[in-house]
Every structure is written in structure tokens, then in C-alpha cells.
Design a protein around this motif. Sequence first.
Motif, PDB file in Angstrom:
ATOM      1  N   GLN A   1     -15.192  -0.511  -6.617  1.00 34.65           N
ATOM      2  CA  GLN A   1     -14.538   0.398  -7.325  1.00 34.65           C
ATOM      3  C   GLN A   1     -14.997   1.756  -6.624  1.00 34.65           C
ATOM      4  N   ALA A   2     -16.193   1.817  -6.261  1.00 33.44           N
ATOM      5  CA  ALA A   2     -16.871   3.017  -5.491  1.00 33.44           C
ATOM      6  C   ALA A   2     -16.224   2.927  -3.965  1.00 33.44           C
ATOM      7  N   ALA A   3     -15.973   1.887  -3.451  1.00 30.85           N
ATOM      8  CA  ALA A   3     -15.259   1.590  -2.129  1.00 30.85           C
ATOM      9  C   ALA A   3     -14.238   2.186  -2.243  1.00 30.85           C
ATOM     10  N   VAL A   4     -13.272   2.015  -3.144  1.00 35.12           N
ATOM     11  CA  VAL A   4     -11.931   2.397  -3.308  1.00 35.12           C
ATOM     12  C   VAL A   4     -11.816   3.666  -3.443  1.00 35.12           C
ATOM     13  N   GLU A   5     -12.607   4.335  -4.306  1.00 36.56           N
ATOM     14  CA  GLU A   5     -12.474   5.735  -4.750  1.00 36.56           C
ATOM     15  C   GLU A   5     -12.875   6.503  -3.163  1.00 36.56           C
ATOM     16  N   HIS A   6     -13.972   5.802  -2.328  1.00 34.31           N
ATOM     17  CA  HIS A   6     -14.235   6.497  -1.100  1.00 34.31           C
ATOM     18  C   HIS A   6     -13.119   6.665  -0.032  1.00 34.31           C
ATOM     19  N   TRP A   7     -12.584   5.270  -0.215  1.00 33.64           N
ATOM     20  CA  TRP A   7     -11.298   5.159   0.839  1.00 33.64           C
ATOM     21  C   TRP A   7     -10.300   5.999   0.316  1.00 33.64           C
ATOM     22  N   GLN A   8     -10.049   6.341  -0.851  1.00 32.38           N
ATOM     23  CA  GLN A   8      -9.021   7.300  -1.297  1.00 32.38           C
ATOM     24  C   GLN A   8      -9.352   8.736  -0.944  1.00 32.38           C
ATOM     25  N   GLN A   9     -10.683   9.220  -0.885  1.00 34.40           N
ATOM     26  CA  GLN A   9     -11.025  10.546  -0.860  1.00 34.40           C
ATOM     27  C   GLN A   9     -10.964  10.563   1.000  1.00 34.40           C
ATOM     28  N   VAL A  10     -11.076   9.723   1.780  1.00 35.41           N
ATOM     29  CA  VAL A  10     -11.282   9.735   3.146  1.00 35.41           C
ATOM     30  C   VAL A  10     -10.077   9.358   3.857  1.00 35.41           C
ATOM     31  N   ARG A  11      -8.924   9.492   3.579  1.00 34.68           N
ATOM     32  CA  ARG A  11      -7.810   9.048   3.942  1.00 34.68           C
ATOM     33  C   ARG A  11      -7.389   9.197   5.479  1.00 34.68           C
ATOM     34  N   ASP A  12      -8.141  10.126   5.892  1.00 33.49           N
ATOM     35  CA  ASP A  12      -7.931  10.294   7.526  1.00 33.49           C
ATOM     36  C   ASP A  12      -8.915   9.408   8.220  1.00 33.49           C
ATOM     37  N   HIS A  13      -9.404   8.322   7.600  1.00 29.57           N
ATOM     38  CA  HIS A  13     -10.263   7.337   8.229  1.00 29.57           C
ATOM     39  C   HIS A  13      -9.466   6.686   9.265  1.00 29.57           C
ATOM     40  N   GLU A  14     -10.029   6.790  10.455  1.00 29.41           N
ATOM     41  CA  GLU A  14      -9.508   5.956  11.653  1.00 29.41           C
ATOM     42  C   GLU A  14     -10.002   4.547  11.814  1.00 29.41           C
ATOM     43  N   CYS A  15      -9.289   3.428  11.950  1.00 29.96           N
ATOM     44  CA  CYS A  15      -9.876   2.240  12.072  1.00 29.96           C
ATOM     45  C   CYS A  15     -10.378   2.009  13.342  1.00 29.96           C
ATOM     46  N   ASN A  16     -11.584   1.276  13.503  1.00 32.40           N
ATOM     47  CA  ASN A  16     -12.247   1.170  14.760  1.00 32.40           C
ATOM     48  C   ASN A  16     -11.421   0.319  15.555  1.00 32.40           C
ATOM     49  N   LEU A  17     -10.471  -0.639  15.132  1.00 30.76           N
ATOM     50  CA  LEU A  17      -9.630  -1.433  15.901  1.00 30.76           C
ATOM     51  C   LEU A  17      -8.555  -0.611  16.700  1.00 30.76           C
ATOM     52  N   ASP A  18      -8.088   0.680  16.040  1.00 29.86           N
ATOM     53  CA  ASP A  18      -7.337   1.461  16.790  1.00 29.86           C
ATOM     54  C   ASP A  18      -8.208   2.283  17.802  1.00 29.86           C
ATOM     55  N   ARG A  19      -9.383   2.788  17.301  1.00 31.87           N
ATOM     56  CA  ARG A  19     -10.021   3.446  18.280  1.00 31.87           C
ATOM     57  C   ARG A  19     -10.481   2.907  19.575  1.00 31.87           C
TER      58      ARG A  19
END
Length: 189
Positions: free
Chosen positions: A166-184
Amino acid sequence: MVCVAGGVGIAPMYPIARDLKKAGNHVIVIMGARNKELLFWEDKMTAASDELIICTDDGSYGRKALVTEPLKELLTERPGEVVKVWAIGPTIMMKFVSFTTQPFNVPTIVSLNSIMIDGTGMCGGCRVAMTDGAKFVCVDGPEFDGHLVDWGNLVSRVQYYKDEEQAAVEHWQQVRDHECNLDRVGIRD
Ligand code: FES
């Protein structure tokens, strides 16, 4: 053949239903989700089945029911016609699908792959208690006879890391600008 698919379980169920039909079986697919937005591949499942029953928990699409309701109706109203049930979805759904088919003695296959971690037989994380002994999902499965699974044990196991998930989902929802390493690093290209 009745294929019961819940949530993301719809995706791995699709090739099973498709190939069962291709092999000449009469295939009934029951697919369910919490709401209409979480449903997908209705078109593919329509093509892969002879009958398609859609359920949502909130009634926003299809029938307002849990997938076990139409399943029980099929088993009751068409006695002897259902020869096998396949179930892929949340652990709790597969548990109750197995409980629904057991009194009718209809063989039921469940897929327990979501409990796997490394998938190599080395971490021990996918150990599941069955009535005929402990099994490793990645080595002995991932498909098992749903009537032999110790569901009480498995349901409690998959909830071990609920708070962290649940904490991981909430963190992901807050950091929506996360860039995937695969894309990077351009791996996706
Ligand atoms: S996933 Fe690690 S042993 Fe099966």
C-alpha cells in the motif's frame, strides 16, 4: 469448459480460453472486475468464447455480482455439463471459485503465479501448503488443483506485505513524474 477470470487475471486467461475453444470445447468465460474502468479485452474474450458473462462488483457494467454467482448457477442449472473450471485472478476469488465447484466435484485449476518471487526454485518464497504436501509454485506449478490448496494459509501469506504494498502504491501515486529506467537507457527502443 468454464474460464473464470478476475481483474488482471483476464490477460493470462485469454490464451487459455482461446486455445480451449480452438481445440473444440464449448467455452464459457466469466470475467469480473471491481468496476467498468478495470475491465478490458471484452472483444478478445467474446471471440475466444461461446458464452461470455461479465460481472462488476459495483454493477457499473454487466451483471452486479461476484463471479461465483453465475458460476454456481451454471453448475446448478446445467448439471453435468461443466467438465472443468479454470480460475485466474485474486487469491480470494480463486479460493471461492474452488469452494463453489468442490460440492459439484468439478475439477478446478487455479494459477498461483502471483506468489512467486525469483521464479527459480531458490528463494523459497512461493512455498504453498497443499493437502498432499508442500509445493513450490515455480517448480511444481504454477497451475494447481484448487481443491487441494490450503486456502487459509495462502490467503494469510499473500497479505504479509500488504502495508508495504500500500505504501508503494501511495508513493507511486505521489511521484507520477517517475521516469522508468527502461526508458532512460533506451531499452524499450
Ligand atoms: S519463486 Fe522462489 S522458489 Fe519459487
